[in-house]
Design a protein around this motif. Structure first.
Motif, PDB file in Angstrom:
ATOM      1  N   THR A 323       0.816  -1.221   0.000  1.00 26.54           N
ATOM      2  CA  THR A 323       0.000   0.000   0.000  1.00 26.54           C
ATOM      3  C   THR A 323       0.850   1.271   0.000  1.00 26.54           C
ATOM      4  O   THR A 323       0.308   2.370   0.102  1.00 26.54           O
ATOM      5  CB  THR A 323      -0.937   0.023   1.224  1.00 26.54           C
ATOM      6  OG1 THR A 323      -0.140   0.076   2.426  1.00 26.54           O
ATOM      7  CG2 THR A 323      -1.817  -1.212   1.266  1.00 26.54           C
ATOM      8  N   TYR A 326      -0.088   4.494  -1.997  1.00 26.73           N
ATOM      9  CA  TYR A 326      -1.317   5.246  -1.720  1.00 26.73           C
ATOM     10  C   TYR A 326      -1.018   6.424  -0.795  1.00 26.73           C
ATOM     11  O   TYR A 326      -0.017   6.440  -0.069  1.00 26.73           O
ATOM     12  CB  TYR A 326      -2.384   4.332  -1.111  1.00 26.73           C
ATOM     13  CG  TYR A 326      -2.908   3.313  -2.096  1.00 26.73           C
ATOM     14  CD1 TYR A 326      -3.909   3.652  -2.994  1.00 26.73           C
ATOM     15  CD2 TYR A 326      -2.375   2.019  -2.148  1.00 26.73           C
ATOM     16  CE1 TYR A 326      -4.397   2.722  -3.906  1.00 26.73           C
ATOM     17  CE2 TYR A 326      -2.850   1.085  -3.057  1.00 26.73           C
ATOM     18  CZ  TYR A 326      -3.853   1.455  -3.938  1.00 26.73           C
ATOM     19  OH  TYR A 326      -4.322   0.537  -4.860  1.00 26.73           O
ATOM     20  N   LEU A 344      -7.038   4.022   1.302  1.00 26.04           N
ATOM     21  CA  LEU A 344      -7.213   3.029   0.247  1.00 26.04           C
ATOM     22  C   LEU A 344      -8.626   3.097  -0.335  1.00 26.04           C
ATOM     23  O   LEU A 344      -9.610   2.943   0.408  1.00 26.04           O
ATOM     24  CB  LEU A 344      -6.973   1.625   0.802  1.00 26.04           C
ATOM     25  CG  LEU A 344      -5.676   1.424   1.613  1.00 26.04           C
ATOM     26  CD1 LEU A 344      -5.642   0.042   2.226  1.00 26.04           C
ATOM     27  CD2 LEU A 344      -4.457   1.659   0.734  1.00 26.04           C
TER      28      LEU A 344
END
Length: 380
Positions: A323, A326, A344
């Motif tokens: 992740t 992001y 997210l």
């Protein structure tokens, strides 16, 4: 055992998917208490397990003749032993179980305390509760088994349970809690209920929609025990289940996302019916503009599967390296202050999986409801 069952188990398809597996297939029948004598045979009808607890029910035969229905309890004590250590004591060779039998006929409901004995064969505490300890007419018990039988023995009888055990198929549920023995060995001093350590499934409770008032304590039912359920299946319709409503779920009083109208709905679909280490399966609806606060999981894991709508999920920076691309934002975590999270985008088919120690939360900034199902289970 029927040879056809072995064929099913070892079929190449089931080698992959293991459609047939323990506890429906019993590998340890030779460790049941009376089998130290070849004159005894067990017919195990059902087995259920939850967090190191096994419950077996069935029938016992002597020289081919039916003796009794039975209920066997096995307990591996991983949680109770830690509590006892805090008091500088050891569990030693016995624990006490509080047992409530819940048959289909509620007039036969009964509860009692039963002593469990440590068995090195299974590395657990165990007891077998037989409907009767009397041998069939014109027969006699084997001397190898007699030394196990009697009050507080590994094979015992509880008079209050007789009515429920007479129809073993109709024994559908058992509630259990475990405490350390009533004597501290080797000193021998008595341990009262007030001083004793208990394992009652982490002070277990469940949720019921008794009122639509958000976050009402009326919806939290304190069970303080484990539930073993022998039912074999459930067919449910989620829309038929009334949701429980929560205001500012997983938020501290100073969280900027709080508001009197920040209310989300949870349909508690399956809870105490689950086995293994599972705690619940529920469906969550977050209305437009509402938020479920960010929080940390300790000793549990949770999986969100988005089924409808779009929203923003939050996962702590570093929990999943994938992740990193992001945006990073600061979020207030319930009870822990501010932390950095990855923001997210989620939609139908998105999955958020959080292990013990991980943090997550979710928001619906859109104009349509955001729905997901969640599974929670113990990791210890």
């Amino acid at each position: 055992m029927d040879p056809a069952f072995n064929d099913i188990q070892t079929n190449p398809w089931n080698e992959i998917f293991k459609v047939v597996f323990f506890p429906d297939r019993i590998y340890h029948a030779e460790y049941l208490n009376a089998t130290r004598s070849p004159r005894y045979r067990y017919n195990v009808r059902e087995v259920r397990s939850y967090l190191g607890i096994n419950a077996l029910k069935g029938e016992v035969y002597l020289d081919g003749k039916f003796i009794s229905n039975f209920l066997r309890l096995e307990y591996r004590s991983s949680r109770l032993v830690e509590q006892v250590r805090e008091k500088k004591r050891l569990l030693s060779n016995g624990v006490i179980a509080w047992v409530r039998l819940l048959p289909e006929d509620q007039s036969k409901k009964a509860e009692s305390r039963v002593k469990l004995h440590y068995c090195p064969w299974i590395d657990a505490y165990e007891v077998e509760i037989w409907e009767t300890l009397e041998a069939p007419a014109t027969s006699y018990h084997d001397f190898q088994i007699l030394d196990q039988m009697g009050r507080n023995g590994p094979i015992t009888r509880v008079k209050a349970f007789n009515a429920a055990l007479q129809d073993i198929k109709a024994l559908t549920q058992i509630e259990l809690a475990f405490r350390e023995n009533d004597r501290d060995l080797p000193t021998g001093y008595q341990i009262s209920d007030a001083d004793a350590c208990w394992d009652n499934d982490y002070s277990r409770s469940h949720q019921e929609p008794r009122t639509q008032e958000p976050s009402s304590p009326q919806n939290t039912i304190s069970d303080q025990n484990y539930l073993i359920n022998f039912q074999r299946g459930w067919f449910l319709q989620a829309p038929d289940i009334q949701p429980v409503r929560y205001r500012n779920a997983m938020m501290d009083a100073d969280n900027p996302d709080r508001g009197d109208d920040n209310i989300i709905d949870m349909r508690w679909i399956v809870q105490r019916e689950l086995g293994g280490s599972n705690i619940f399966f529920h469906e969550v609806t977050i209305p437009p503009g509402k938020v479920e606060g960010t929080h940390q999981h300790i000793g549990t894991e949770e999986l969100y599967y988005i089924t409808e709508g779009e929203g923003i999920a939050y996962m702590r920076v570093g929990d999943d390296p994938a992740t990193d691309k992001y945006p990073t934002v600061e979020r207030q975590v319930m009870g822990l202050g501010k932390r950095e999270f990855k923001e997210l985008p989620v939609k139908s088919g998105s999955i958020i999986f959080t292990k013990s120690g991980g943090m997550h939360g979710i928001r619906n900034p859109g104009t349509q409801p955001l729905k997901f199902v969640a599974f929670l289970y113990h990791t210890i």
